[in-house]
Write a protein that holds these residues in place. Structure first.
Motif, PDB file in Angstrom:
ATOM      1  N   HIS A  11       0.828  -1.208   0.000  1.00 45.24           N
ATOM      2  CA  HIS A  11       0.000   0.000   0.000  1.00 45.24           C
ATOM      3  C   HIS A  11       0.865   1.261   0.000  1.00 45.24           C
ATOM      4  O   HIS A  11       0.503   2.268  -0.621  1.00 45.24           O
ATOM      5  N   ALA A  12       2.008   1.211   0.694  1.00 47.81           N
ATOM      6  CA  ALA A  12       2.890   2.375   0.749  1.00 47.81           C
ATOM      7  C   ALA A  12       3.521   2.681  -0.608  1.00 47.81           C
ATOM      8  O   ALA A  12       3.771   3.846  -0.935  1.00 47.81           O
ATOM      9  N   TYR A  13       3.782   1.638  -1.413  1.00 47.75           N
ATOM     10  CA  TYR A  13       4.482   1.826  -2.687  1.00 47.75           C
ATOM     11  C   TYR A  13       3.550   1.793  -3.904  1.00 47.75           C
ATOM     12  O   TYR A  13       4.015   1.996  -5.027  1.00 47.75           O
TER      13      TYR A  13
ATOM     14  N   PRO B  56       6.009   6.563  -8.110  1.00 47.06           N
ATOM     15  CA  PRO B  56       6.262   6.682  -9.550  1.00 47.06           C
ATOM     16  C   PRO B  56       7.240   5.640 -10.080  1.00 47.06           C
ATOM     17  O   PRO B  56       7.033   5.090 -11.180  1.00 47.06           O
ATOM     18  N   THR B  57       8.303   5.356  -9.357  1.00 47.10           N
ATOM     19  CA  THR B  57       9.281   4.377  -9.819  1.00 47.10           C
ATOM     20  C   THR B  57       8.658   2.989  -9.924  1.00 47.10           C
ATOM     21  O   THR B  57       8.818   2.300 -10.940  1.00 47.10           O
TER      22      THR B  57
ATOM     23  N   LEU C  94      11.015   1.159   2.706  1.00 44.57           N
ATOM     24  CA  LEU C  94      10.700   1.945   3.896  1.00 44.57           C
ATOM     25  C   LEU C  94       9.320   2.551   3.682  1.00 44.57           C
ATOM     26  O   LEU C  94       9.102   3.243   2.688  1.00 44.57           O
ATOM     27  N   GLY C  95       8.388   2.272   4.566  1.00 46.21           N
ATOM     28  CA  GLY C  95       7.051   2.788   4.342  1.00 46.21           C
ATOM     29  C   GLY C  95       6.235   2.927   5.609  1.00 46.21           C
ATOM     30  O   GLY C  95       6.469   2.235   6.599  1.00 46.21           O
ATOM     31  N   VAL C  96       5.268   3.843   5.547  1.00 47.59           N
ATOM     32  CA  VAL C  96       4.297   4.067   6.617  1.00 47.59           C
ATOM     33  C   VAL C  96       2.909   3.888   6.023  1.00 47.59           C
ATOM     34  O   VAL C  96       2.673   4.227   4.852  1.00 47.59           O
TER      35      VAL C  96
ATOM     36  N   ILE D 296       6.993  -7.344  -3.846  1.00 46.61           N
ATOM     37  CA  ILE D 296       7.225  -7.001  -2.440  1.00 46.61           C
ATOM     38  C   ILE D 296       7.220  -8.257  -1.585  1.00 46.61           C
ATOM     39  O   ILE D 296       8.031  -8.398  -0.654  1.00 46.61           O
ATOM     40  N   ARG D 297       6.336  -9.193  -1.884  1.00 40.88           N
ATOM     41  CA  ARG D 297       6.316 -10.452  -1.139  1.00 40.88           C
ATOM     42  C   ARG D 297       7.641 -11.198  -1.289  1.00 40.88           C
ATOM     43  O   ARG D 297       8.187 -11.712  -0.310  1.00 40.88           O
TER      44      ARG D 297
END
Length: 217
Positions: free
Chosen positions: A29-31, A35-36, A138-140, A56-57
């Motif tokens: 969800h964070a990514y 854009p990349t 890195l994500g929130v 991501i998994r």
């Protein structure tokens, strides 16, 4: 101007493999609107969400499988922030992992795998030596962004990495222009730029406190 602390500070913890699925979901969800990642995994083509989730998994599975550190932010019993950390002494490039490549080909597809590998190699070419921590993800939680949990997550990463006397600092990259001022405000310096299709991925470095004091001594 709002304060520099979240209204309800979260607790920092080390994540184990039990948090893998929850951390992967949060990072997805964070990514998702990054854009990349939208370019790498072809957001304009059907199946984007599947390719991004799969990537991501697999990155999380590889990170946990190699017992690399991961930090989390917990608000009550809810995971709201994740940072994957690759220490200098434990760095094995994804480009050298054939099992990871195979799983990526089977889940994300050839084009997305090739784009990700090219992107990763280009970013790594900007890293001046092996004496750095890397932050591959890195994500929130998006619903809590802008509430200073990003600052708390980054401060926890800085404190953790500063304990390693073998590391000169932290390297990360972003193609999201909204993140540039955030990282610069927290002491990151631009050390390179990578062209990812139409995206310009900026590579940043943050010195560990002891390394910074040594260079000024």
């Amino acid at each position: 101007m709002p304060g520099s602390q979240p209204a309800r500070p979260a607790n920092v913890c080390a994540l184990d493999r039990g948090y893998g699925p929850e951390a992967s979901s949060l990072l997805y969800h964070a990514y998702r609107d990054d854009p990349t990642f939208r370019y790498l995994f072809e957001a304009d083509r059907p199946g984007y969400d599947h390719r991004l989730r799969a990537t991501i998994r697999e990155l999380m599975r590889k990170h946990v499988g190699e017992q690399r550190p991961a930090l989390g932010l917990m608000l009550d019993d809810r995971l709201i922030g994740v940072a994957l950390i690759s220490p200098p002494q434990r760095r094995l490039e994804v480009t050298e992992s054939w099992p990871w490549r195979l799983r990526m080909l089977l889940t994300a597809g050839f084009r997305s795998t090739r784009r990700y590998l090219d992107y990763h190699e280009a970013v790594m070419a900007c890293v001046p030596s092996d004496a750095f921590h890397l932050l591959p993800l890195l994500g929130v939680q998006p619903s809590l962004q802008g509430q200073y949990y990003g600052e708390q997550m980054l401060a926890a990463v800085h404190d953790w990495c500063a304990q390693d006397a073998h590391s000169r600092g932290i390297v990360l990259s972003t193609g999201n222009n909204r993140n540039l001022e955030f990282f610069q405000r927290h002491g990151y310096q631009n050390i390179g730029e990578v062209a990812i299709g139409p995206i310009r991925e900026q590579v940043f470095f943050h010195a560990n406190p002891y390394a910074l004091s040594s260079s000024q001594g």
